[in-house]
Design an enzyme around this catalytic site. Structure first.
Site, PDB file in Angstrom:
ATOM      1  N   ILE A  99       0.915  -1.194   0.098  1.00 32.39           N
ATOM      2  CA  ILE A  99       0.107  -0.019   0.066  1.00 32.39           C
ATOM      3  C   ILE A  99       0.769   1.138  -0.308  1.00 32.39           C
ATOM      4  O   ILE A  99       0.459   2.644  -0.147  1.00 32.39           O
ATOM      5  CB  ILE A  99      -1.036  -0.102   1.182  1.00 32.39           C
ATOM      6  CG1 ILE A  99      -0.243  -0.028   2.415  1.00 32.39           C
ATOM      7  CG2 ILE A  99      -1.950  -1.107   1.081  1.00 32.39           C
ATOM      8  CD1 ILE A  99      -1.014   0.076   3.713  1.00 32.39           C
ATOM      9  N   GLY A 100       2.118   0.968   0.076  1.00 34.69           N
ATOM     10  CA  GLY A 100       3.059   2.262   0.018  1.00 34.69           C
ATOM     11  C   GLY A 100       4.459   1.904   0.020  1.00 34.69           C
ATOM     12  O   GLY A 100       4.909   0.748   0.282  1.00 34.69           O
ATOM     13  N   GLY A 102       7.703   3.454   1.841  1.00 29.78           N
ATOM     14  CA  GLY A 102       8.403   4.369   2.577  1.00 29.78           C
ATOM     15  C   GLY A 102       9.987   4.329   2.451  1.00 29.78           C
ATOM     16  O   GLY A 102      10.261   3.752   1.405  1.00 29.78           O
ATOM     17  N   PHE A 104      13.306   3.803   2.511  1.00 27.90           N
ATOM     18  CA  PHE A 104      14.120   2.228   2.635  1.00 27.90           C
ATOM     19  C   PHE A 104      13.035   0.939   2.726  1.00 27.90           C
ATOM     20  O   PHE A 104      13.556   0.131   3.503  1.00 27.90           O
ATOM     21  CB  PHE A 104      15.102   2.221   3.977  1.00 27.90           C
ATOM     22  CG  PHE A 104      15.899   3.543   3.923  1.00 27.90           C
ATOM     23  CD1 PHE A 104      16.873   3.934   2.836  1.00 27.90           C
ATOM     24  CD2 PHE A 104      15.780   4.431   4.937  1.00 27.90           C
ATOM     25  CE1 PHE A 104      17.360   5.069   2.615  1.00 27.90           C
ATOM     26  CE2 PHE A 104      16.540   5.898   4.764  1.00 27.90           C
ATOM     27  CZ  PHE A 104      17.492   5.871   3.754  1.00 27.90           C
ATOM     28  N   GLY A 105      12.074   0.966   2.473  1.00 25.55           N
ATOM     29  CA  GLY A 105      11.094  -0.152   2.783  1.00 25.55           C
ATOM     30  C   GLY A 105       9.754  -0.021   2.226  1.00 25.55           C
ATOM     31  O   GLY A 105       9.224   1.105   1.894  1.00 25.55           O
ATOM     32  N   LEU A 106       9.218  -1.066   1.920  1.00 24.27           N
ATOM     33  CA  LEU A 106       7.912  -1.352   1.461  1.00 24.27           C
ATOM     34  C   LEU A 106       6.723  -1.237   2.482  1.00 24.27           C
ATOM     35  O   LEU A 106       7.235  -2.003   3.701  1.00 24.27           O
ATOM     36  CB  LEU A 106       7.545  -2.380   0.401  1.00 24.27           C
ATOM     37  CG  LEU A 106       8.321  -2.379  -0.601  1.00 24.27           C
ATOM     38  CD1 LEU A 106       8.228  -3.814  -1.427  1.00 24.27           C
ATOM     39  CD2 LEU A 106       7.866  -1.136  -1.588  1.00 24.27           C
ATOM     40  N   LYS A 120       5.505  -2.293   7.723  1.00 24.87           N
ATOM     41  CA  LYS A 120       6.778  -1.703   6.929  1.00 24.87           C
ATOM     42  C   LYS A 120       7.603  -2.639   7.028  1.00 24.87           C
ATOM     43  O   LYS A 120       8.509  -2.671   8.206  1.00 24.87           O
ATOM     44  CB  LYS A 120       7.079  -0.082   7.389  1.00 24.87           C
ATOM     45  CG  LYS A 120       8.195   0.364   6.379  1.00 24.87           C
ATOM     46  CD  LYS A 120       8.565   1.716   6.182  1.00 24.87           C
ATOM     47  CE  LYS A 120       8.772   2.164   7.499  1.00 24.87           C
ATOM     48  NZ  LYS A 120       9.091   3.818   7.381  1.00 24.87           N
ATOM     49  N   ASP A 227      11.928  14.913   6.354  1.00 25.32           N
ATOM     50  CA  ASP A 227      11.442  14.763   5.069  1.00 25.32           C
ATOM     51  C   ASP A 227       9.828  14.652   4.927  1.00 25.32           C
ATOM     52  O   ASP A 227       9.055  13.944   4.562  1.00 25.32           O
ATOM     53  CB  ASP A 227      11.551  12.902   5.075  1.00 25.32           C
ATOM     54  CG  ASP A 227      11.596  12.942   3.456  1.00 25.32           C
ATOM     55  OD1 ASP A 227      11.476  13.534   2.492  1.00 25.32           O
ATOM     56  OD2 ASP A 227      11.398  11.498   3.120  1.00 25.32           O
TER      57      ASP A 227
END
Length: 385
Positions: A99-100, A102, A104-106, A120, A227
């Site tokens: 669903i996203g 981020g 350094f990671g899914l 995550k 960020d």
């Protein structure tokens, strides 16, 4: 005997003695190395033999949640979740559940016993994964605020680092600003079509992000996000904003600064001082990113994407806004998808002015996030009267 000959003989004797000592050391090391390889081979053979005669079991240490040194800096009440449970909940981290993305990671949608969550899984790279895991634990793992996404638990096993968050139903602000396609469930059934956000909803989102940042910046040990951008703002069913993705966040000591060895953030949102080589990350860096985000929300234009200006020449958001403000063309900058019925030009002007002050070139002239919240509240109260 000639003194020169004596010196030569003495040097030769020393050379042979040193060579003998080095040779002896090398022989001993080689023997130890061979013995180690033999012992390791025997150990592997024993392990394989045990595997042939017993059913395969998972060692208890495989799902140990976190190393002692790594756990000393975050809230000990956070839930510890096993990797096996996460694998089951995400169908072995199926791409269908992503669903996203981020830093350094899914991010995956998952169903745990406690309900629907966002999971995550950080990059397998040991350094990057550990650094983000620690950053989120040291910041997000210690704070609770209605405009900041809540971390619910974690898992650490081997090189894997996984963070579990509350699931924010409506996804990211970025999707609502630029992707009006249908939102789908796992089975493909349509849930809703993303309609353009109204002016009032956008101001509500802006204020929510401002509230979250003001809270972070005014903690006893302030936190800087580093960020802030549209894809890191999540929206709940009431379109309340929740700041997410604290992988670059830092707790800061001293006079509201954090020394960094590299530039952090996203192009278009990064303050000019970072781009000019400044190594001190500050709360005012977050203020700049917020100002850009604020202008992005009301114009519907990405800060990092150039677009054609009136002269046909490509411009970017900040350059365009500054030129339009010089000409006092505030209403023309409002996202074309927003209804102008009942929208007061004076209110629009005030919102743009706040955004531009936040995104000012000189950091010392930017307002604090607490001041921004107060100014937004004044605008809202005037509009209600």
């Amino acid at each position: 005997m000639d003194h020169t000959l004596q010196a030569v003989l003495a040097a030769m004797s020393s050379f042979f003695l040193v060579s003998l000592i080095v040779f002896t050391i090398l022989v001993v090391c080689e023997c130890n190395s061979k013995r180690h390889r033999i012992d390791s081979s025997i150990s592997r053979d024993r392990t394989r033999n045990r595997g042939r005669t017993r059913s395969r079991t998972v060692p208890k240490t495989e799902f140990s949640s976190i190393a002692v040194g790594e756990s000393a800096t975050f809230d000990p009440t956070l839930n510890r979740i096993s990797m096996r449970e996460l694998i089951d909940a995400t169908r072995n981290f199926s791409s269908d559940l992503i669903i996203g993305d981020g830093s350094f990671g899914l991010v995956y949608k998952a169903q745990l016993n406690s309900g629907v969550v966002a999971v995550k899984k950080l990059a397998a790279d040991a350094f990057q994964g550990f650094r983000e895991f620690r950053a989120e634990m040291e910041t997000l793992g210690k704070i609770r605020h209605s405009n900041i996404v809540q971390i619910l638990g974690y898992c650490a096993t081997g090189r894997d680092r996984v963070l579990i968050y509350e699931y924010i139903e409506k996804g990211s602000l970025d999707q609502w600003l630029y992707d009006t396609s249908s939102s789908l469930e796992e089975d493909g059934d349509e849930v809703e079509i993303r309609s353009p956000l109204s002016w009032d909803t956008r101001i509500k989102i802006i204020r929510g992000v401002a509230e979250g940042l003001a809270y972070m910046h005014n903690l006893d040990t302030p936190i800087i996000h580093r960020d802030i951008k549209a894809s890191n703002v999540l929206l709940d069913p009431n379109f309340e904003a929740h700041i997410a993705d604290f992988g670059l966040a830092r707790r800061i000591e001293g006079p509201y600064t954090h020394v960094s060895t590299q530039v952090a953030g996203t192009m278009g949102y990064m303050p000019p001082e970072y781009m000019h080589g400044a190594t001190m990350a500050t709360v005012m860096g977050d203020v700049y990113s917020f100002g850009v985000l604020m202008l992005e929300i009301v114009t519907g234009r990405r800060p990092s994407f150039p677009f054609a200006g009136e002269s046909g020449k490509e411009v970017r958001l900040m350059e365009w806004v500054n030129k339009m403000v010089e000409q006092k063309r505030y209403m023309e900058m409002v996202d074309v998808s927003i209804s102008k019925d009942g929208l007061k030009e004076n209110t629009v002007m005030e919102i743009f002015q706040i955004g531009l002050r936040c995104a000012g070139e000189t950091c010392k002239f930017r307002p604090t996030m607490k001041e921004v919240v107060e100014e937004l509240d004044k605008i809202s109260s005037r509009n209600l009267t």
